[in-house]
Design an enzyme around this catalytic site. Structure first.
Site, PDB file in Angstrom:
ATOM      1  CG  ASP A 121      -1.648   1.006   1.592  1.00 33.78           C
ATOM      2  OD1 ASP A 121      -2.033   1.339   0.970  1.00 33.78           O
ATOM      3  OD2 ASP A 121      -1.641   1.792   3.044  1.00 33.78           O
ATOM      4  CG  ASP A 123      -0.728   7.509   0.890  1.00 35.79           C
ATOM      5  OD1 ASP A 123      -0.553   9.464   1.469  1.00 35.79           O
ATOM      6  OD2 ASP A 123      -1.657   7.385  -0.294  1.00 35.79           O
ATOM      7  CG  ASP A 323      -2.016   2.571   6.578  1.00 31.33           C
ATOM      8  OD1 ASP A 323      -2.547   1.991   5.190  1.00 31.33           O
ATOM      9  OD2 ASP A 323      -2.393   3.145   6.677  1.00 31.33           O
TER      10      ASP A 323
HETATM   11  O1  LIG Z   1      -4.690   3.209  -0.373  1.00 32.25           O
HETATM   12  P1  LIG Z   1      -3.324   4.143  -0.134  1.00 32.25           P
HETATM   13  O2  LIG Z   1      -2.122   4.082  -0.656  1.00 32.25           O
HETATM   14  O3  LIG Z   1      -3.342   4.433   1.670  1.00 32.25           O
HETATM   15  O4  LIG Z   1      -4.069   5.534   0.162  1.00 32.25           O
HETATM   16  C1  LIG Z   1      -5.846   6.185   0.999  1.00 32.25           C
HETATM   17  C2  LIG Z   1      -6.009   7.208   1.409  1.00 32.25           C
HETATM   18  O5  LIG Z   1      -4.802   7.775   1.021  1.00 32.25           O
HETATM   19  C3  LIG Z   1      -4.393   9.361   1.212  1.00 32.25           C
HETATM   20  O6  LIG Z   1      -4.833   9.676   2.296  1.00 32.25           O
HETATM   21  C4  LIG Z   1      -4.355   9.469   4.055  1.00 32.25           C
HETATM   22  O7  LIG Z   1      -2.837  10.093   4.107  1.00 32.25           O
HETATM   23  C5  LIG Z   1      -2.685  11.250   3.018  1.00 32.25           C
HETATM   24  C6  LIG Z   1      -0.983  11.447   3.739  1.00 32.25           C
HETATM   25  O8  LIG Z   1      -0.503  11.073   4.171  1.00 32.25           O
HETATM   26  C7  LIG Z   1      -3.449  11.868   5.075  1.00 32.25           C
HETATM   27  O9  LIG Z   1      -3.243  13.437   5.231  1.00 32.25           O
HETATM   28  C8  LIG Z   1      -4.809  11.454   5.372  1.00 32.25           C
HETATM   29  O10 LIG Z   1      -5.359  12.037   6.233  1.00 32.25           O
HETATM   30  C9  LIG Z   1      -4.521   9.756   5.168  1.00 32.25           C
HETATM   31  O11 LIG Z   1      -6.321   9.890   4.813  1.00 32.25           O
HETATM   32  C10 LIG Z   1      -4.900   9.887   0.170  1.00 32.25           C
HETATM   33  O12 LIG Z   1      -4.575  11.548   0.108  1.00 32.25           O
HETATM   34  C11 LIG Z   1      -6.663   9.418   0.022  1.00 32.25           C
HETATM   35  O13 LIG Z   1      -6.889   9.223  -1.217  1.00 32.25           O
HETATM   36  C12 LIG Z   1      -6.438   7.837  -0.286  1.00 32.25           C
HETATM   37  O14 LIG Z   1      -7.356   7.308  -0.167  1.00 32.25           O
END
Ligand SMILES: O=P(O)(O)OC[C@H]1O[C@H](O[C@H]2O[C@H](CO)[C@@H](O)[C@H](O)[C@H]2O)[C@H](O)[C@@H](O)[C@@H]1O
Length: 381
Positions: A121, A123, A323
Protein backbone atom coordinates in the site's frame (compact mmCIF):
# COMPACT_ATOMS: atom_id res chain seq x y z
CA UNK A 1 -5.70 2.02 -28.39
CA UNK A 2 -7.43 -1.28 -28.54
CA UNK A 3 -10.23 -1.94 -26.13
CA UNK A 4 -10.55 -5.69 -25.64
CA UNK A 5 -13.83 -7.02 -24.59
CA UNK A 6 -15.57 -9.34 -22.42
CA UNK A 7 -15.78 -12.25 -20.12
CA UNK A 8 -16.06 -11.63 -16.42
CA UNK A 9 -17.22 -8.11 -15.64
CA UNK A 10 -16.77 -7.04 -12.05
CA UNK A 11 -19.36 -4.30 -12.48
CA UNK A 12 -22.46 -5.19 -10.51
CA UNK A 13 -25.31 -4.83 -12.96
CA UNK A 14 -27.95 -4.48 -10.30
CA UNK A 15 -26.37 -2.67 -7.40
CA UNK A 16 -28.39 -2.62 -4.25
CA UNK A 17 -29.37 0.98 -3.51
CA UNK A 18 -28.41 2.58 -0.23
CA UNK A 19 -31.72 1.61 1.27
CA UNK A 20 -32.31 2.39 4.91
CA UNK A 21 -32.81 -1.23 5.92
CA UNK A 22 -29.61 -2.34 4.24
CA UNK A 23 -27.75 0.49 5.83
CA UNK A 24 -29.12 -0.38 9.23
CA UNK A 25 -27.73 -3.88 8.89
CA UNK A 26 -24.30 -2.76 7.80
CA UNK A 27 -24.19 -0.01 10.38
CA UNK A 28 -24.29 -2.79 12.94
CA UNK A 29 -20.84 -3.74 11.75
CA UNK A 30 -19.57 -0.32 12.59
CA UNK A 31 -18.63 -0.94 16.16
CA UNK A 32 -15.72 1.46 16.00
CA UNK A 33 -17.64 3.50 18.52
CA UNK A 34 -16.30 6.16 20.86
CA UNK A 35 -16.34 3.42 23.49
CA UNK A 36 -13.74 1.55 21.45
CA UNK A 37 -11.25 4.01 22.91
CA UNK A 38 -11.31 2.51 26.36
CA UNK A 39 -8.70 3.75 28.85
CA UNK A 40 -6.29 0.99 27.83
CA UNK A 41 -6.71 2.25 24.27
CA UNK A 42 -7.11 -1.24 22.90
CA UNK A 43 -9.24 -0.81 19.79
CA UNK A 44 -11.93 -3.46 19.73
CA UNK A 45 -12.52 -3.31 16.03
CA UNK A 46 -14.46 -6.38 14.90
CA UNK A 47 -13.48 -8.44 11.89
CA UNK A 48 -15.41 -7.01 8.98
CA UNK A 49 -17.52 -9.29 6.83
CA UNK A 50 -16.36 -7.36 3.80
CA UNK A 51 -13.68 -4.76 3.37
CA UNK A 52 -16.18 -2.23 2.15
CA UNK A 53 -18.70 -0.73 4.50
CA UNK A 54 -21.74 1.21 3.51
CA UNK A 55 -22.57 3.89 5.99
CA UNK A 56 -25.56 5.89 6.90
CA UNK A 57 -25.04 9.56 7.68
CA UNK A 58 -26.21 9.25 11.27
CA UNK A 59 -23.47 6.67 11.96
CA UNK A 60 -20.90 8.62 10.09
CA UNK A 61 -19.54 10.67 12.96
CA UNK A 62 -18.82 7.65 15.15
CA UNK A 63 -17.02 5.99 12.30
CA UNK A 64 -15.09 9.14 11.49
CA UNK A 65 -13.90 9.38 15.09
CA UNK A 66 -13.09 5.74 15.53
CA UNK A 67 -11.30 5.28 12.22
CA UNK A 68 -9.04 8.14 13.22
CA UNK A 69 -7.26 7.17 16.44
CA UNK A 70 -5.93 10.19 18.32
CA UNK A 71 -2.22 10.87 18.02
CA UNK A 72 -0.19 8.94 20.56
CA UNK A 73 1.78 12.11 21.32
CA UNK A 74 -1.17 14.05 22.73
CA UNK A 75 -2.24 11.10 24.85
CA UNK A 76 1.23 10.86 26.30
CA UNK A 77 1.39 14.53 27.11
CA UNK A 78 -1.91 14.32 28.95
CA UNK A 79 -1.34 11.16 30.86
CA UNK A 80 1.75 9.03 31.33
CA UNK A 81 -0.37 6.20 32.70
CA UNK A 82 -2.35 6.07 29.50
CA UNK A 83 0.93 5.84 27.64
CA UNK A 84 2.06 2.91 29.78
CA UNK A 85 -1.30 1.23 29.20
CA UNK A 86 -0.89 1.79 25.49
CA UNK A 87 2.48 0.07 25.51
CA UNK A 88 1.10 -2.91 27.44
CA UNK A 89 -1.86 -3.13 25.07
CA UNK A 90 0.47 -2.94 22.06
CA UNK A 91 2.77 -5.63 23.42
CA UNK A 92 -0.22 -7.87 24.15
CA UNK A 93 -1.52 -7.26 20.65
CA UNK A 94 1.90 -8.24 19.24
CA UNK A 95 1.32 -11.74 20.59
CA UNK A 96 -1.57 -12.06 18.16
CA UNK A 97 0.03 -10.12 15.30
CA UNK A 98 3.79 -10.74 15.72
CA UNK A 99 6.24 -8.28 14.30
CA UNK A 100 7.31 -9.31 10.78
CA UNK A 101 10.82 -8.18 11.73
CA UNK A 102 10.95 -10.33 14.86
CA UNK A 103 9.43 -13.21 12.86
CA UNK A 104 11.67 -12.68 9.86
CA UNK A 105 13.33 -16.07 10.15
CA UNK A 106 9.96 -17.81 10.33
CA UNK A 107 8.80 -15.92 7.23
CA UNK A 108 11.92 -16.68 5.23
CA UNK A 109 11.95 -20.32 6.34
CA UNK A 110 8.48 -20.64 4.86
CA UNK A 111 9.61 -18.72 1.77
CA UNK A 112 12.50 -21.10 1.09
CA UNK A 113 12.09 -22.64 -2.35
CA UNK A 114 9.12 -20.36 -3.07
CA UNK A 115 8.85 -17.26 -5.17
CA UNK A 116 7.95 -14.17 -3.18
CA UNK A 117 5.61 -11.58 -4.74
CA UNK A 118 5.30 -8.28 -2.89
CA UNK A 119 2.28 -6.02 -2.68
CA UNK A 120 2.46 -2.69 -0.93
CA UNK A 121 0.00 0.00 0.00
CA UNK A 122 1.30 3.58 -0.26
CA UNK A 123 0.01 6.04 2.36
CA UNK A 124 0.88 5.03 5.90
CA UNK A 125 2.93 2.09 4.58
CA UNK A 126 5.62 3.53 2.32
CA UNK A 127 5.14 7.14 3.39
CA UNK A 128 4.22 8.48 6.82
CA UNK A 129 0.76 9.95 7.33
CA UNK A 130 1.00 13.74 7.02
CA UNK A 131 -1.57 16.54 7.25
CA UNK A 132 -1.40 17.55 3.60
CA UNK A 133 -2.16 14.62 1.26
CA UNK A 134 -0.25 16.40 -1.52
CA UNK A 135 2.90 16.23 0.56
CA UNK A 136 2.94 12.52 1.42
CA UNK A 137 6.44 12.11 0.05
CA UNK A 138 8.42 8.94 0.35
CA UNK A 139 11.95 9.24 1.72
CA UNK A 140 14.88 8.66 -0.63
CA UNK A 141 15.96 5.82 1.64
CA UNK A 142 12.57 4.14 1.21
CA UNK A 143 12.75 4.68 -2.55
CA UNK A 144 16.15 2.97 -2.65
CA UNK A 145 14.84 0.06 -0.56
CA UNK A 146 11.83 -0.27 -2.85
CA UNK A 147 14.00 -0.23 -5.95
CA UNK A 148 16.25 -2.94 -4.54
CA UNK A 149 13.37 -5.15 -3.46
CA UNK A 150 11.68 -4.79 -6.86
CA UNK A 151 14.85 -6.10 -8.50
CA UNK A 152 14.62 -9.23 -6.35
CA UNK A 153 10.85 -9.93 -6.38
CA UNK A 154 7.83 -9.03 -8.52
CA UNK A 155 6.52 -5.97 -6.68
CA UNK A 156 3.35 -3.89 -7.00
CA UNK A 157 1.87 -0.91 -5.21
CA UNK A 158 -1.89 -0.97 -4.72
CA UNK A 159 -3.10 2.43 -3.54
CA UNK A 160 -6.32 4.35 -3.01
CA UNK A 161 -4.69 7.24 -4.83
CA UNK A 162 -4.92 7.72 -8.56
CA UNK A 163 -2.31 5.59 -10.33
CA UNK A 164 -0.64 8.69 -11.80
CA UNK A 165 -0.38 10.34 -8.40
CA UNK A 166 1.18 7.33 -6.72
CA UNK A 167 3.64 6.97 -9.62
CA UNK A 168 4.50 10.65 -9.21
CA UNK A 169 5.36 10.01 -5.55
CA UNK A 170 7.29 6.78 -6.11
CA UNK A 171 8.90 7.46 -9.48
CA UNK A 172 10.23 3.93 -10.07
CA UNK A 173 9.66 2.07 -13.32
CA UNK A 174 10.72 -1.23 -11.75
CA UNK A 175 7.31 -1.70 -10.08
CA UNK A 176 3.73 -2.36 -11.09
CA UNK A 177 1.09 0.16 -10.08
CA UNK A 178 -2.58 -0.09 -9.24
CA UNK A 179 -4.50 3.07 -8.32
CA UNK A 180 -8.04 3.84 -7.10
CA UNK A 181 -8.04 0.89 -4.66
CA UNK A 182 -7.17 -1.53 -7.47
CA UNK A 183 -9.68 -0.14 -9.96
CA UNK A 184 -6.89 1.09 -12.24
CA UNK A 185 -4.20 -1.52 -12.86
CA UNK A 186 -1.28 -1.27 -15.23
CA UNK A 187 0.24 -4.67 -15.91
CA UNK A 188 2.37 -6.49 -18.45
CA UNK A 189 0.64 -7.71 -21.61
CA UNK A 190 -0.16 -11.41 -21.31
CA UNK A 191 -2.32 -13.90 -23.15
CA UNK A 192 -4.00 -15.20 -20.01
CA UNK A 193 -5.22 -11.69 -19.23
CA UNK A 194 -8.21 -12.33 -21.50
CA UNK A 195 -10.22 -13.64 -18.56
CA UNK A 196 -11.13 -10.11 -17.64
CA UNK A 197 -13.01 -7.43 -19.52
CA UNK A 198 -12.23 -3.75 -19.89
CA UNK A 199 -8.64 -4.23 -21.00
CA UNK A 200 -7.06 -1.30 -22.73
CA UNK A 201 -3.79 -1.70 -24.57
CA UNK A 202 -1.60 1.24 -23.59
CA UNK A 203 2.04 2.22 -23.13
CA UNK A 204 3.96 2.80 -19.91
CA UNK A 205 6.37 5.63 -19.03
CA UNK A 206 9.12 3.84 -20.96
CA UNK A 207 6.94 3.42 -24.07
CA UNK A 208 6.50 -0.33 -23.46
CA UNK A 209 3.14 -1.92 -24.32
CA UNK A 210 1.08 -2.63 -21.21
CA UNK A 211 -2.44 -3.62 -20.29
CA UNK A 212 -4.68 -1.22 -18.45
CA UNK A 213 -7.47 -2.81 -16.47
CA UNK A 214 -10.13 -0.34 -15.37
CA UNK A 215 -13.23 -2.21 -14.20
CA UNK A 216 -14.99 1.01 -13.17
CA UNK A 217 -14.31 2.96 -16.36
CA UNK A 218 -18.02 3.59 -16.95
CA UNK A 219 -18.10 5.53 -13.66
CA UNK A 220 -15.59 8.15 -14.78
CA UNK A 221 -18.13 10.88 -15.72
CA UNK A 222 -20.10 10.19 -12.53
CA UNK A 223 -16.98 10.41 -10.37
CA UNK A 224 -15.97 13.72 -12.00
CA UNK A 225 -19.45 15.09 -11.40
CA UNK A 226 -19.43 13.98 -7.75
CA UNK A 227 -15.93 15.38 -7.27
CA UNK A 228 -17.11 18.83 -8.44
CA UNK A 229 -20.23 18.66 -6.25
CA UNK A 230 -18.17 17.69 -3.22
CA UNK A 231 -15.68 20.49 -3.85
CA UNK A 232 -18.58 22.97 -3.96
CA UNK A 233 -20.45 21.59 -0.98
CA UNK A 234 -17.40 21.49 1.30
CA UNK A 235 -15.64 24.67 0.19
CA UNK A 236 -16.78 26.65 3.23
CA UNK A 237 -15.59 24.02 5.70
CA UNK A 238 -12.19 25.13 6.82
CA UNK A 239 -9.57 22.42 6.36
CA UNK A 240 -11.76 20.08 4.27
CA UNK A 241 -10.07 18.83 1.13
CA UNK A 242 -11.50 16.84 -1.75
CA UNK A 243 -9.11 14.70 -3.79
CA UNK A 244 -9.90 13.22 -7.18
CA UNK A 245 -8.46 9.71 -7.29
CA UNK A 246 -9.82 9.02 -10.80
CA UNK A 247 -12.23 6.17 -10.00
CA UNK A 248 -12.96 7.32 -6.46
CA UNK A 249 -13.00 10.56 -4.51
CA UNK A 250 -11.50 11.23 -1.08
CA UNK A 251 -12.94 13.82 1.28
CA UNK A 252 -10.27 14.59 3.87
CA UNK A 253 -11.22 15.90 7.31
CA UNK A 254 -7.83 15.58 9.05
CA UNK A 255 -7.46 19.37 9.14
CA UNK A 256 -11.10 20.12 9.97
CA UNK A 257 -12.04 21.15 13.50
CA UNK A 258 -13.66 18.13 15.16
CA UNK A 259 -16.80 20.20 15.81
CA UNK A 260 -17.26 20.45 12.05
CA UNK A 261 -16.95 16.72 11.33
CA UNK A 262 -20.74 16.29 11.43
CA UNK A 263 -21.04 19.00 8.79
CA UNK A 264 -18.51 17.19 6.59
CA UNK A 265 -20.41 13.90 6.99
CA UNK A 266 -23.74 15.59 6.25
CA UNK A 267 -22.47 17.40 3.15
CA UNK A 268 -20.93 14.22 1.75
CA UNK A 269 -24.07 12.26 2.48
CA UNK A 270 -26.23 14.94 0.83
CA UNK A 271 -24.21 14.62 -2.37
CA UNK A 272 -23.95 10.86 -2.62
CA UNK A 273 -27.57 10.16 -1.68
CA UNK A 274 -28.32 11.08 -5.31
CA UNK A 275 -25.98 8.37 -6.58
CA UNK A 276 -27.17 4.89 -5.61
CA UNK A 277 -24.34 3.37 -7.62
CA UNK A 278 -21.75 4.97 -5.40
CA UNK A 279 -20.93 4.15 -1.80
CA UNK A 280 -18.98 5.57 1.05
CA UNK A 281 -16.13 3.94 2.97
CA UNK A 282 -13.83 5.15 5.74
CA UNK A 283 -10.08 5.54 5.70
CA UNK A 284 -7.73 7.41 7.98
CA UNK A 285 -9.50 10.73 8.53
CA UNK A 286 -10.91 10.44 5.06
CA UNK A 287 -14.31 9.55 3.59
CA UNK A 288 -14.00 7.73 0.31
CA UNK A 289 -16.66 7.74 -2.37
CA UNK A 290 -16.38 4.78 -4.71
CA UNK A 291 -18.38 2.83 -7.29
CA UNK A 292 -20.47 -0.13 -6.16
CA UNK A 293 -18.57 -2.79 -8.03
CA UNK A 294 -17.41 -6.21 -7.00
CA UNK A 295 -13.76 -5.24 -6.95
CA UNK A 296 -11.31 -4.46 -4.19
CA UNK A 297 -7.63 -4.66 -3.28
CA UNK A 298 -7.94 -8.43 -2.70
CA UNK A 299 -9.21 -8.99 -6.22
CA UNK A 300 -6.50 -6.67 -7.50
CA UNK A 301 -3.86 -8.93 -5.87
CA UNK A 302 -5.27 -12.02 -7.59
CA UNK A 303 -5.51 -10.12 -10.87
CA UNK A 304 -1.93 -8.84 -10.65
CA UNK A 305 -0.58 -12.29 -9.83
CA UNK A 306 -2.24 -13.63 -12.96
CA UNK A 307 -0.97 -10.71 -15.02
CA UNK A 308 2.55 -11.28 -13.76
CA UNK A 309 2.35 -14.95 -14.72
CA UNK A 310 2.12 -16.09 -11.10
CA UNK A 311 -1.53 -17.06 -11.10
CA UNK A 312 -0.91 -20.67 -10.26
CA UNK A 313 -0.29 -20.06 -6.50
CA UNK A 314 1.93 -23.18 -6.24
CA UNK A 315 5.44 -22.36 -5.12
CA UNK A 316 4.44 -18.77 -4.51
CA UNK A 317 4.50 -16.68 -1.37
CA UNK A 318 2.61 -13.42 -1.84
CA UNK A 319 3.20 -10.85 0.90
CA UNK A 320 0.91 -7.83 1.26
CA UNK A 321 1.84 -4.88 3.48
CA UNK A 322 -0.79 -2.25 4.27
CA UNK A 323 -2.22 -0.07 7.01
CA UNK A 324 -5.80 0.68 6.02
CA UNK A 325 -9.27 -0.86 6.17
CA UNK A 326 -9.19 -1.34 2.38
CA UNK A 327 -6.07 -3.49 2.75
CA UNK A 328 -8.09 -5.99 4.78
CA UNK A 329 -9.58 -7.39 1.55
CA UNK A 330 -6.10 -8.29 0.39
CA UNK A 331 -5.12 -9.74 3.78
CA UNK A 332 -8.22 -11.89 3.63
CA UNK A 333 -7.43 -13.28 0.18
CA UNK A 334 -3.96 -14.30 1.37
CA UNK A 335 -5.17 -15.65 4.68
CA UNK A 336 -7.82 -17.87 3.10
CA UNK A 337 -6.20 -21.17 2.23
CA UNK A 338 -2.90 -20.01 3.75
CA UNK A 339 -1.90 -18.51 0.45
CA UNK A 340 0.42 -15.85 1.74
CA UNK A 341 1.18 -13.35 4.47
CA UNK A 342 -0.63 -10.13 5.26
CA UNK A 343 1.34 -7.62 7.28
CA UNK A 344 -0.59 -4.84 8.99
CA UNK A 345 1.22 -1.54 9.56
CA UNK A 346 -0.08 -0.13 12.80
CA UNK A 347 1.25 1.49 15.94
CA UNK A 348 -2.03 0.85 17.76
CA UNK A 349 -3.73 -2.48 18.40
CA UNK A 350 -6.54 -3.31 16.01
CA UNK A 351 -8.20 -6.43 14.69
CA UNK A 352 -7.06 -7.51 11.26
CA UNK A 353 -6.96 -10.34 8.77
CA UNK A 354 -3.21 -9.88 8.59
CA UNK A 355 -0.91 -12.46 10.19
CA UNK A 356 1.98 -10.17 11.09
CA UNK A 357 2.49 -6.51 11.88
CA UNK A 358 4.97 -3.70 11.49
CA UNK A 359 4.80 -0.53 13.52
CA UNK A 360 5.36 2.17 10.91
CA UNK A 361 6.88 2.92 7.47
CA UNK A 362 10.36 2.90 9.01
CA UNK A 363 9.84 -0.75 10.01
CA UNK A 364 8.38 -1.46 6.56
CA UNK A 365 11.62 -0.17 5.05
CA UNK A 366 13.70 -2.37 7.38
CA UNK A 367 11.58 -5.35 6.38
CA UNK A 368 12.13 -4.65 2.66
CA UNK A 369 15.86 -4.22 3.22
CA UNK A 370 15.99 -7.51 5.16
CA UNK A 371 14.25 -9.30 2.30
CA UNK A 372 16.88 -8.03 -0.12
CA UNK A 373 19.74 -9.15 2.14
CA UNK A 374 18.10 -12.57 2.59
CA UNK A 375 17.52 -12.95 -1.16
CA UNK A 376 21.12 -12.09 -2.00
CA UNK A 377 22.41 -14.44 0.66
CA UNK A 378 20.27 -17.39 -0.42
CA UNK A 379 20.92 -16.82 -4.14
CA UNK A 380 24.67 -17.17 -3.69
CA UNK A 381 24.47 -20.34 -1.58
O1 LIG B 1 -4.44 3.03 -0.19
P1 LIG B 1 -3.54 4.13 0.26
O2 LIG B 1 -2.34 4.30 -0.60
O3 LIG B 1 -3.16 4.00 1.71
O4 LIG B 1 -4.40 5.47 0.12
C1 LIG B 1 -5.46 5.75 1.05
C2 LIG B 1 -5.67 7.24 1.12
O5 LIG B 1 -4.37 7.80 1.38
C3 LIG B 1 -4.25 9.22 1.38
O6 LIG B 1 -4.84 9.74 2.55
C4 LIG B 1 -4.18 9.36 3.74
O7 LIG B 1 -2.84 9.86 3.74
C5 LIG B 1 -2.72 11.31 3.72
C6 LIG B 1 -1.25 11.68 3.62
O8 LIG B 1 -0.51 11.12 4.66
C7 LIG B 1 -3.39 11.89 4.98
O9 LIG B 1 -3.32 13.31 4.97
C8 LIG B 1 -4.86 11.42 5.02
O10 LIG B 1 -5.46 11.87 6.22
C9 LIG B 1 -4.93 9.90 4.94
O11 LIG B 1 -6.28 9.47 4.87
C10 LIG B 1 -4.85 9.80 0.13
O12 LIG B 1 -4.77 11.21 0.19
C11 LIG B 1 -6.26 9.31 -0.09
O13 LIG B 1 -6.77 9.82 -1.29
C12 LIG B 1 -6.21 7.79 -0.19
O14 LIG B 1 -7.49 7.28 -0.44
Amino acid sequence: MDVKSNHTSPVLTDPAPLSKSRLRVTSGLLQYSRAAFSPNLFLTVPRMKTGIIDIYASNCLDSMESSSPPHKKSREINNDLVSADTDVAYRTWLLKYPSALASFEQITNFANGKRIALFLDYDGTLSPIVDNPDCAFMSNEMRAALKDVAKCFPTAIISGRSRDKVYEFVGLTELNYAGSHGMDIMSPVRQSSDDYSNYILSTDKKGKEVNLFQPASEFLPMIDEVFNSLVNSTEEIQGAKVENNKFCVSVHYRNVDEKEWTTVAQRVHDVIRNYPRLRLTHGRKVLEVRPVINWDKGKAVTFLLESLGLGNWDGLLPIYVGDDQTDEDAFKVLREGNRGYGILVSSVPKESNALFSLKDPQEVMEFLQSLVVWKKKTSTV
